[in-house]
Design a protein around this motif. Sequence first.
Motif, PDB file in Angstrom:
ATOM      1  N   LEU A   1      30.491   4.156   8.170  1.00  0.00           N
ATOM      2  CA  LEU A   1      30.257   2.941   7.393  1.00  0.00           C
ATOM      3  C   LEU A   1      28.901   2.938   6.702  1.00  0.00           C
TER       4      LEU A   1
ATOM      5  N   ILE B   1      37.096  -3.549   1.417  1.00  0.00           N
ATOM      6  CA  ILE B   1      35.840  -4.014   0.822  1.00  0.00           C
ATOM      7  C   ILE B   1      36.080  -4.485  -0.605  1.00  0.00           C
TER       8      ILE B   1
ATOM      9  N   GLU C   1      37.802   1.286   2.011  1.00  0.00           N
ATOM     10  CA  GLU C   1      37.402   1.057   0.613  1.00  0.00           C
ATOM     11  C   GLU C   1      38.195  -0.086  -0.007  1.00  0.00           C
TER      12      GLU C   1
ATOM     13  N   CYS D   1      28.800  -6.245   4.127  1.00  0.00           N
ATOM     14  CA  CYS D   1      28.352  -5.279   5.125  1.00  0.00           C
ATOM     15  C   CYS D   1      29.509  -4.920   6.049  1.00  0.00           C
TER      16      CYS D   1
ATOM     17  N   ARG E   1      27.835   4.910   4.620  1.00  0.00           N
ATOM     18  CA  ARG E   1      27.973   5.328   3.216  1.00  0.00           C
ATOM     19  C   ARG E   1      28.185   4.143   2.274  1.00  0.00           C
ATOM     20  N   PHE E   2      28.480   2.979   2.836  1.00  0.00           N
ATOM     21  CA  PHE E   2      28.668   1.792   2.010  1.00  0.00           C
ATOM     22  C   PHE E   2      27.375   0.982   1.848  1.00  0.00           C
ATOM     23  N   TYR E   3      26.298   1.468   2.429  1.00  0.00           N
ATOM     24  CA  TYR E   3      25.003   0.795   2.302  1.00  0.00           C
ATOM     25  C   TYR E   3      24.122   1.565   1.319  1.00  0.00           C
ATOM     26  N   SER E   4      23.174   0.865   0.750  1.00  0.00           N
ATOM     27  CA  SER E   4      22.340   1.463  -0.286  1.00  0.00           C
ATOM     28  C   SER E   4      21.399   2.521   0.275  1.00  0.00           C
TER      29      SER E   4
ATOM     30  N   LYS F   1      35.583  -8.278  -2.075  1.00  0.00           N
ATOM     31  CA  LYS F   1      34.686  -8.509  -3.214  1.00  0.00           C
ATOM     32  C   LYS F   1      35.423  -9.240  -4.333  1.00  0.00           C
TER      33      LYS F   1
END
Length: 453
Positions: free
Chosen positions: A407, A348, A345, A366, A409-412, A352
């Motif tokens: 991983l 990422i 987390e 991604c 869970r980090f995608y829409s 960002k």
Amino acid sequence: MEFDIRLMSLSHSLEKHPVLEEDIKYKIKYLNVLEYFVNKYSKKDEFAIETLKNYKKAFLGKDIEQYSYSEQELKRVSNGVIGVRFKGFKLFTYRYVLLCDCLYINAMMDSNKANKILSDIKDIYRKRYHERIDLLFDVLYKEKKSIKGLDKIKYQVKCWKDNKEHLNKKQLTVLTTANMSAGKSTLINAIIGKSINRTMNDSCTSKVHYIYDKAFEDGFNYELDGVLNLDADEKVLLNDDSDKNNDIIFVSTYFRLLTQKQSRLCIIDTPGVNSALNSDHTKITKETVLNKQYDKVLYLINAENSGTEDDLRYLQFICENIDENKIIFVLNKLDCFRNSEDSIEDSIANLKADLLKLGLKNPIICPVSSYAGRLAKKKMFGSKLNEDEQDDYIILQRKFKDESYNLSRFYSENILKKINENYSDNEKSPIIDLLINCGILCLEQIITEGVEY
């Protein structure tokens, strides 16, 4: 003659070729006819010459040394293929298989040449067959659907139409770029599902690779690196010709993608940009980024050393020169993280934050493990894992089942919904679960369909 690069996307129709069941003498006679047409129409056509070589390998195998050819009159050379010795459906079938082969090898992309070959072939067949020869030609070149009476060449016609459909798709070109040791080659191999690029922690090449997806699996890999090779083995693919006059390599193979292919995919692989030993790599890659045409960019970042000066410097160049909507930032090597020491987390979030500082509004990030994806694809498609890879596969399969490493869970929800539409709960397997959980299948979905992140 300028090489038509679209030919790199064609697949051969050899796997179920009916002549494979014939004896060696018949195969040689059949090949003699094919070579006659290549000599007559395609003496300087690299694709035709190399494709004929693949026919010889497929038909003759270990008996290839028995093959010989000398220029003769067509009717004499082709005796036994189109002559009166064969009776019934075998004669009937092979007439049209031969037509398909001659047209594919010599003129699939050249209707003018195809018409000349058609005329030649009609001259050697009795007139009662001309109507159906013309019908087959219209099926191949004029999109006519009916093949009534030609049922025994359904395989050849299907392969031809699959090739045509593939070529008619819009090409989606994806440029990949990164600093060294980001795992770019491993990611490309994971997406394609084959060992196409060298996966070493060093600077492997100063050439730009264009990797094309072929229409269907035919067992052949192509490479154009100064010379054309339509049966390139792994050794050839993984070692570039050192000829400095040729700075682009074209490769093609069937991509083992697990998502729906809406486009004909081309991946551009560029050299790593921060090689201390090869400063020209940065120049080559930046020139490619600035001057070549592409639809999307995969920018890979090694999660183990994200935020380094090298990364930030190159990130700034990318952000300043490429439309944000084209860029997909891939945070790789998350399989190396440990819960006690690392935070996915936080990694990422930090990436960002860096991208927002560089002026991006809503960057797509991604998270993936390309190594886990590569092992899973190898397992899925029957490629043998060595002992270390097998041990790693078991460890990574268990690791990415843990929700803290999952991983996906980090995608829409939109991405996951698209994937789940392709795989019902009954169809899912441990391999599919790993490909989803390590992020590779989610990334594939974004690349191939362009769905909203």
